[in-house]
Enzyme design. Sequence first.
Site, PDB file in Angstrom:
ATOM      1  N   ASP A 189       0.870  -1.407   0.055  1.00 30.47           N
ATOM      2  CA  ASP A 189      -0.023  -0.021  -0.102  1.00 30.47           C
ATOM      3  C   ASP A 189       0.791   1.391   0.021  1.00 30.47           C
ATOM      4  O   ASP A 189       2.000   1.319   0.423  1.00 30.47           O
ATOM      5  CB  ASP A 189      -0.932   0.226   1.201  1.00 30.47           C
ATOM      6  N   ASN A 224       1.211   3.282  -2.860  1.00 29.67           N
ATOM      7  CA  ASN A 224       1.725   3.709  -4.344  1.00 29.67           C
ATOM      8  C   ASN A 224       1.282   5.110  -4.628  1.00 29.67           C
ATOM      9  O   ASN A 224       1.984   6.099  -5.077  1.00 29.67           O
ATOM     10  CB  ASN A 224       1.306   2.821  -5.324  1.00 29.67           C
ATOM     11  N   ARG A 266      -0.017   7.801  -2.964  1.00 31.67           N
ATOM     12  CA  ARG A 266       0.766   8.567  -1.725  1.00 31.67           C
ATOM     13  C   ARG A 266       2.227   8.939  -2.099  1.00 31.67           C
ATOM     14  O   ARG A 266       2.754  10.099  -2.311  1.00 31.67           O
ATOM     15  CB  ARG A 266       0.754   8.323  -0.313  1.00 31.67           C
ATOM     16  N   TRP A 267       2.821   7.829  -2.619  1.00 29.84           N
ATOM     17  CA  TRP A 267       4.440   8.038  -3.179  1.00 29.84           C
ATOM     18  C   TRP A 267       4.554   9.075  -4.177  1.00 29.84           C
ATOM     19  O   TRP A 267       5.391   9.894  -4.269  1.00 29.84           O
ATOM     20  CB  TRP A 267       4.841   6.758  -3.413  1.00 29.84           C
ATOM     21  N   HIS A 312       2.291   3.169  -9.120  1.00 29.15           N
ATOM     22  CA  HIS A 312       2.357   1.734  -9.201  1.00 29.15           C
ATOM     23  C   HIS A 312       3.072   1.283 -10.153  1.00 29.15           C
ATOM     24  O   HIS A 312       3.720   0.129  -9.741  1.00 29.15           O
ATOM     25  CB  HIS A 312       0.683   1.787 -10.148  1.00 29.15           C
ATOM     26  N   SER A 341      -7.571  -5.634  -4.919  1.00 27.52           N
ATOM     27  CA  SER A 341      -8.857  -6.215  -4.294  1.00 27.52           C
ATOM     28  C   SER A 341     -10.057  -6.080  -4.987  1.00 27.52           C
ATOM     29  O   SER A 341     -10.080  -5.552  -5.789  1.00 27.52           O
ATOM     30  CB  SER A 341      -8.821  -5.306  -2.984  1.00 27.52           C
ATOM     31  N   ARG A 395     -12.287   2.203  -7.776  1.00 25.15           N
ATOM     32  CA  ARG A 395     -11.456   3.257  -8.336  1.00 25.15           C
ATOM     33  C   ARG A 395     -11.643   3.861  -9.487  1.00 25.15           C
ATOM     34  O   ARG A 395     -12.552   3.166 -10.375  1.00 25.15           O
ATOM     35  CB  ARG A 395     -10.025   2.902  -8.332  1.00 25.15           C
ATOM     36  N   LEU A 426      10.608 -20.528  -4.615  1.00 19.10           N
ATOM     37  CA  LEU A 426       9.708 -19.753  -3.975  1.00 19.10           C
ATOM     38  C   LEU A 426       8.348 -19.803  -4.532  1.00 19.10           C
ATOM     39  O   LEU A 426       8.616 -20.035  -5.957  1.00 19.10           O
ATOM     40  CB  LEU A 426      10.342 -18.163  -4.140  1.00 19.10           C
ATOM     41  N   ARG A 482       2.020  -4.724   6.249  1.00 19.75           N
ATOM     42  CA  ARG A 482       1.320  -3.770   5.507  1.00 19.75           C
ATOM     43  C   ARG A 482       2.263  -2.604   5.565  1.00 19.75           C
ATOM     44  O   ARG A 482       2.597  -1.964   6.609  1.00 19.75           O
ATOM     45  CB  ARG A 482      -0.081  -3.399   5.867  1.00 19.75           C
ATOM     46  N   ARG A 536      -5.089  -2.126   8.854  1.00 22.92           N
ATOM     47  CA  ARG A 536      -6.261  -2.969   8.856  1.00 22.92           C
ATOM     48  C   ARG A 536      -6.016  -3.805   7.596  1.00 22.92           C
ATOM     49  O   ARG A 536      -4.984  -3.814   6.796  1.00 22.92           O
ATOM     50  CB  ARG A 536      -7.508  -1.866   7.971  1.00 22.92           C
TER      51      ARG A 536
HETATM   52  C1  IPE Z   1      -5.521  -2.794   0.024  1.00 24.14           C
HETATM   53  O1  IPE Z   1      -5.146  -1.536  -0.430  1.00 24.14           O
HETATM   54  C2  IPE Z   1      -5.435  -3.528  -1.490  1.00 24.14           C
HETATM   55  C3  IPE Z   1      -4.253  -3.776  -2.323  1.00 24.14           C
HETATM   56  C4  IPE Z   1      -2.848  -3.345  -1.667  1.00 24.14           C
HETATM   57  C5  IPE Z   1      -4.269  -4.114  -3.490  1.00 24.14           C
HETATM   58  P1  IPE Z   1      -6.129  -0.303  -0.449  1.00 24.14           P
HETATM   59  O2  IPE Z   1      -5.545   0.850  -0.613  1.00 24.14           O
HETATM   60  O3  IPE Z   1      -7.336  -0.682  -1.704  1.00 24.14           O
HETATM   61  O4  IPE Z   1      -6.989  -0.502   0.862  1.00 24.14           O
HETATM   62  P2  IPE Z   1      -8.000   0.493   1.698  1.00 24.14           P
HETATM   63  O5  IPE Z   1      -8.913   0.994   0.717  1.00 24.14           O
HETATM   64  O6  IPE Z   1      -7.089   1.823   1.957  1.00 24.14           O
HETATM   65  O7  IPE Z   1      -8.380  -0.222   2.692  1.00 24.14           O
HETATM   66  C1  IPE Z   2      -1.667   0.357  -3.462  1.00 21.57           C
HETATM   67  O1  IPE Z   2      -1.234   1.643  -3.436  1.00 21.57           O
HETATM   68  C2  IPE Z   2      -1.643  -0.597  -4.640  1.00 21.57           C
HETATM   69  C3  IPE Z   2      -2.995  -0.861  -5.202  1.00 21.57           C
HETATM   70  C4  IPE Z   2      -4.153  -0.625  -4.042  1.00 21.57           C
HETATM   71  C5  IPE Z   2      -3.249  -1.300  -6.362  1.00 21.57           C
HETATM   72  P1  IPE Z   2      -2.642   2.771  -3.532  1.00 21.57           P
HETATM   73  O2  IPE Z   2      -3.029   2.732  -4.833  1.00 21.57           O
HETATM   74  O3  IPE Z   2      -3.577   2.021  -2.390  1.00 21.57           O
HETATM   75  O4  IPE Z   2      -1.807   3.953  -2.751  1.00 21.57           O
HETATM   76  P2  IPE Z   2      -2.421   4.967  -1.646  1.00 21.57           P
HETATM   77  O5  IPE Z   2      -2.995   4.231  -0.593  1.00 21.57           O
HETATM   78  O6  IPE Z   2      -3.443   5.655  -2.641  1.00 21.57           O
HETATM   79  O7  IPE Z   2      -1.059   5.805  -1.522  1.00 21.57           O
HETATM   80 MG    MG Z   3      -3.904   2.423  -0.615  1.00 26.17          MG
END
Ligand code: IPE
Ligand code: IPE
Ligand code: MG
Length: 251
Positions: A10, A12, A14-15, A27, A55, A61, A121, A175, A181
Amino acid sequence: MPRHVAIIMDGNGRWAKKRHLPRAAGHKKGVDSVRAMVGACIGRGIEYLTIFAFSSENWRRPEEEVSFLMGLFNSVLEREIGRLHKNGVRLKLIGDLSRFEPRLVELIRHGEALTADNRKLTLTVAANYGGRWDIMQAVNALCREHPQQAGQFTEQDLAPYLAMAYAPEPDLFIRTGGEQRVSNFLLWQLAYTEFYFTDKLWPEFNAQALDAAIVSYRSRERRFGRTSEQLMATADVIAAKAADKPLVQNA
Ligand code: IPE
Ligand code: IPE
Ligand code: MG
């Protein structure tokens, strides 16, 4: 060493935001961390690495981001399958693939078939995966195959129908991105997993960060419902057996 590490990748978006880049750039950068993690797990003798890539809720999204992620998944598979195979990695997908383009499903099946005999692996990618989906598909399959036993099933009856029945349950769950969560990841399989949360964003996560998680994991006492004293006693028996010594010395 944990045998099985499961990761929610998680942060990507925000990075990318921190760098004034589009979310897609985060991503893309996240793929480098996946590659690094595969190498790091092989180097440390970790047998199973499971990563949450998409997920069942991520369809919510913006369409543009969803289609970018699908395209990225496609191109990464095309590019990396050969290398994974050469490195002895078995690729597995868990999730409901029925919503994916046929071309992507074909690529996934090809990758799984090509690498099926590798054991260095096992890399499991959870895509269009949800823990609740997994439990329900298992329940439905079990009921379909054994309708006459409905109402009497045990946990052991259900386990083989879960999507990741080929793997031991995760020892360590990581995580990244600061959120604490489970977001509908492996609900059943995480029952006794050790949890580790880090503020590091996924594109920043590397082998050193994995080692920090492993250090934390190794400091935990996994009691599985028992007392600490019981575990000590068991450890003494094992140590005595290993040293081929009687546990209690004769006076
Ligand atoms: C969880 O991340 C799913 C994946 C990393 C693929 P999300 O960014 O979708 O989770 P929530 O919405 O913050 O709970
Ligand atoms: C996780 O990074 C990747 C996927 C859920 C596909 P996010 O895209 O959820 O990144 P944030 O949480 O918005 O920073
Ligand atoms: Mg996220």
